[in-house]
Design an enzyme around this catalytic site. Structure first.
Site, PDB file in Angstrom:
ATOM      1  CB  CYS A 412      80.891   8.750  75.906  1.00 41.27           C
ATOM      2  SG  CYS A 412      80.745   7.204  76.490  1.00 41.27           S
ATOM      3  CG  HIS A 539      82.221  10.999  80.206  1.00 49.00           C
ATOM      4  ND1 HIS A 539      81.313  11.747  79.289  1.00 49.00           N
ATOM      5  CD2 HIS A 539      81.501   9.665  80.236  1.00 49.00           C
ATOM      6  CE1 HIS A 539      80.705  11.150  79.152  1.00 49.00           C
ATOM      7  NE2 HIS A 539      80.580  10.570  79.017  1.00 49.00           N
ATOM      8  CD  GLU A 541      83.729  14.787  79.649  1.00 51.00           C
ATOM      9  OE1 GLU A 541      84.676  14.180  79.452  1.00 51.00           O
ATOM     10  OE2 GLU A 541      82.448  14.623  79.649  1.00 51.00           O
TER      11      GLU A 541
HETATM   12  N1  GLN Z   1      74.106   7.392  75.281  1.00 52.54           N
HETATM   13  C1  GLN Z   1      75.118   6.424  75.101  1.00 52.54           C
HETATM   14  C2  GLN Z   1      75.578   4.758  75.970  1.00 52.54           C
HETATM   15  O1  GLN Z   1      75.252   4.832  76.556  1.00 52.54           O
HETATM   16  C3  GLN Z   1      76.760   7.563  74.986  1.00 52.54           C
HETATM   17  C4  GLN Z   1      76.357   7.896  76.654  1.00 52.54           C
HETATM   18  C5  GLN Z   1      77.572   8.774  77.319  1.00 52.54           C
HETATM   19  O2  GLN Z   1      77.380   9.482  76.208  1.00 52.54           O
HETATM   20  N2  GLN Z   1      77.171   9.468  78.066  1.00 52.54           N
HETATM   21  O3  GLN Z   1      76.072   4.168  75.421  1.00 52.54           O
END
Ligand code: GLN
Length: 638
Positions: A412, A539, A541
């Site tokens: 992300c 994600h 995970e």
């Molecule tokens: N801050 C970034 C976004 O909102 C990444 C978010 C995250 O890593 N969950 O896109």
């Protein structure tokens, strides 16, 4: 439907969540279908707006629910998929009742905590318990309900002199659960109280008073415990069990020791060893339905984990490195992948801001230590995150991984960082940035998504399960996922790779191998020229399971320990082979069973470190926990 309520007493951080999940595993091993509900008595509607320093990681569900990390435990342990409603908060219940009041549904009545809030809690539990979560149709047989917080004796002040609100917040839930247990009746409800039996070092004596007090206050609140799960450093002596039995009015057979163990997989085994399943079967009248619990897979995994010695070092470059709970699912996913690779996972925490030049000037020792850890790693992982602190340090870490062919996985924010770094270093766009960190950059390679909202932060991100279509079939990511044409993974983001810059990036050599259905939203980036360099907008995970590690984590760990080629040739076969191999291997390397109960202190290398720039995090870096096991106290009484 049978209900098992799990409460905690004496102190927080006893591992109540792990205990509740392990009870679920034990009952599932008896052939029962199990679901779970977590109650968090705070006022937030959900965990989404909280910093990981508050309650640890925000776990994301398929339906986009942003929930307490304990739901992650349940999903991993029981291999189920929960819904946002499986996490009850005070905020949700009040919102529900107030909405009903505004509609006029209470027919002119005065709306009160008792009975309106307490009824809403009971109705919620009964409704959610029936939702199938294991892929089969119809409701489960047993619902585990974990009540967050610690049941105390009095309302007290915390270290800062602030009234500790935990007791007050829990009251409506305790009242509701008391009524609920009476309503569903004995035989359908049982209460497990997780408590602490401290050992005084000087004499080695196990002290029962804290548990006695805690049980007394529970009874005073109208909840009668049926089973005591006592956390202690070593197994309880028989006479201690008898004393507890006498003072707490609980049969000795229902007093279970949860002594320190070397790894989390031992807990269901520990419960079975003490015949906890027989107590549950009797209390819940499940004779004839439940069978003898089969836990072979758990036993094998627990033993293998203990016997691993060949390390694989993964550097975790993040912002919340002072509290491992902030990245609990990432750690679990790494651990699942490492077990499959037969390697002992060592996580080296690298606070990203310590890699920055400003730290070099202000705290050179920390700067050197951070770089030493990064350089010593076999693989580098940059997890998700929000806000600009430590971003430049993460960019430096990605640059290091890219230039030195060190296996890298960006999740992300980690993927967005990889794109920024590529734009700056390879495409010479010096001020390339995300508009999250620099709204005025002339090269906005990461931008707010059109549907993104900056004024209301709760529940407004792109959340939950979304589909990613593979664009390039011979990419490593596609191969690791088994050459499928798409994957469904969970998301939680507000920003995305700037769709208007894609062609530029691709010309420069950055491959976007996975996209959403519109092909305008980038989901997976890869550098084909690098041994393992993958960034994902989702994600992975959250869907990793002990017996089925997430593909991209397997890729990272596999690449870090020289097994990537084998893995890429046939990822599904690889797991199968490994499983068979595991069994063979176990026959020759088995740990003697008695070691399971010695409370060994095998370090798994999880040693969260505080960054130079963030020495004032709210929670202490270490909390009372099973050895190597995350503790799930909700921080009401630290
Ligand atoms: N801050 C970034 C976004 O909102 C990444 C978010 C995250 O890593 N969950 O896109």
């Amino acid at each position: 439907m049978k209900y098992v309520l799990v409460t905690g007493g004496v102190v927080s951080g006893l591992g109540k969540g792990v205990t509740a999940s392990s009870i679920g595993v034990l009952l599932k091993a008896c052939g029962l279908r199990v679901t779970a509900i977590k109650i968090d008595p705070y006022l937030n509607t959900d965990a989404g707006t909280m910093s990981p320093f508050e309650q640890g990681e925000v776990f994301v569900l398929d339906d986009g629910g942003e929930v307490n990390l304990d739901l992650g435990n349940y999903e991993r342990f029981l291999n189920i998929k929960l819904t946002r409603d499986n996490n009850i908060t005070t905020g949700k219940i009040y919102q529900f009742v107030i909405d009903k009041e505004r509609k006029g549904d209470y027919l002119g009545k005065t709306v009160q905590v008792v009975p309106h809030i307490t009824n809403a809690i009971q109705e919620w539990i009964e409704r959610v318990a029936k939702i199938p979560v294991d892929g089969s149709e119809g409701p489960a047989d047993v619902c585990i309900i974990e009540l967050g917080g610690t049941i105390g004796t009095t309302i007290r002040h915390n270290d800062s002199g602030i009234l500790d609100a935990g007791d007050i917040e829990s009251m409506p839930f305790i009242e509701a659960l008391g009524q609920f247990s009476y309503r569903v009746g004995p035989g359908n409800f049982c209460l497990v109280h997780v408590s602490l039996v401290p050992v005084l070092d000087a004499v080695g004596e196990q002290k029962t008073k804290p548990t006695q007090h805690s049980v007394r206050s529970l009874r005073g609140l109208g909840l009668m415990p049926n089973i005591l799960a006592c956390r202690s450093t070593k197994p309880l002596d028989e006479n201690i069990k008898e004393k507890l039995s006498q003072f707490c009015h609980i049969p000795v057979a229902n007093i279970i020791t949860l002594n320190d163990v070397t790894n989390i997989w031992h807990i269901p085994l520990l419960l079975r060893e003490q015949k906890a399943h027989e107590a549950f079967i009797k209390l819940l009248k499940l004779q004839g339905i439940a069978k003898e619990p089969m836990l072979d897979e758990w036993a094998i995994r627990a033993r293998i984990y203990d016997a691993l010695h060949d390390p694989v070092r993964i550097a975790m470059v993040g912002k919340y490195t002072s509290l491992s709970d902030s990245y609990i699912s990432v750690l679990k996913a790494l651990s699942h992948a490492s077990i499959a690779c037969q390697k002992k996972l060592v996580v080296d925490w690298v606070p990203s801001s310590d890699l920055e030049d400003s730290t070099k000037a202000e705290a050179p020792d920390l700067y050197r230590a951070a770089w030493r850890r990064l350089r010593g790693a076999d693989g580098i992982l940059v997890p998700g995150g929000f806000g600009d602190r430590g971003v430049e340090g993460k960019i430096l870490a990605v640059k290091y991984a890219r230039e030195n062919n060190v296996p890298f996985l960006g999740i992300c924010l980690g993927m967005q960082i990889a794109v920024i770094e590529f734009a700056r270093s390879v495409m010479n766009l010096e001020d390339a940035n995300s508009t999250e960190f620099d709204p005025d950059t002339t090269n906005p390679c990461i931008v707010l998504m059109p549907e993104g909202c900056k004024t209301h932060l709760g529940g407004t991100m792109r959340l939950g399960s979304r589909r990613t279509y593979f664009e390039v079939a011979d990419s490593k990511a596609a191969k690791l996922y088994g050459n499928v044409s798409f994957v469904d993974e969970r998301h939680r983001h507000r920003y995305e790779v700037n769709p208007d810059m894609i062609t530029e990036f691709e010309k420069a050599g950055l491959a976007f191998v996975g996209k959403d259905e519109t092909k305008r939203r980038m989901e997976i980036v890869e550098l084909h020229t690098h041994p393992y360099f993958i960034g994902v907008q989702f994600h992975p995970e959250f869907k990793s399971r002990p017996g089925k590690p997430s593909a991209l984590f397997s890729g990272l760990v596999g690449a870090a320990c020289g097994q990537l080629e084998l893995l890429l040739q046939n990822p599904s076969q690889w797991h199968l082979n490994k499983e068979t191999y595991n069994k063979q291997w176990l026959l020759t390397h088995a740990v003697p069973p008695e070691r399971e109960f010695e409370g060994l202190t095998t370090s798994n290398g999880f040693s969260p470190t505080q960054s130079h720039r963030n020495r004032n995090s709210k929670k202490p870096a270490t909390r009372l926990s099973y050895r190597n096991i995350r503790s799930s106290g909700n921080g009401m009484h630290v």
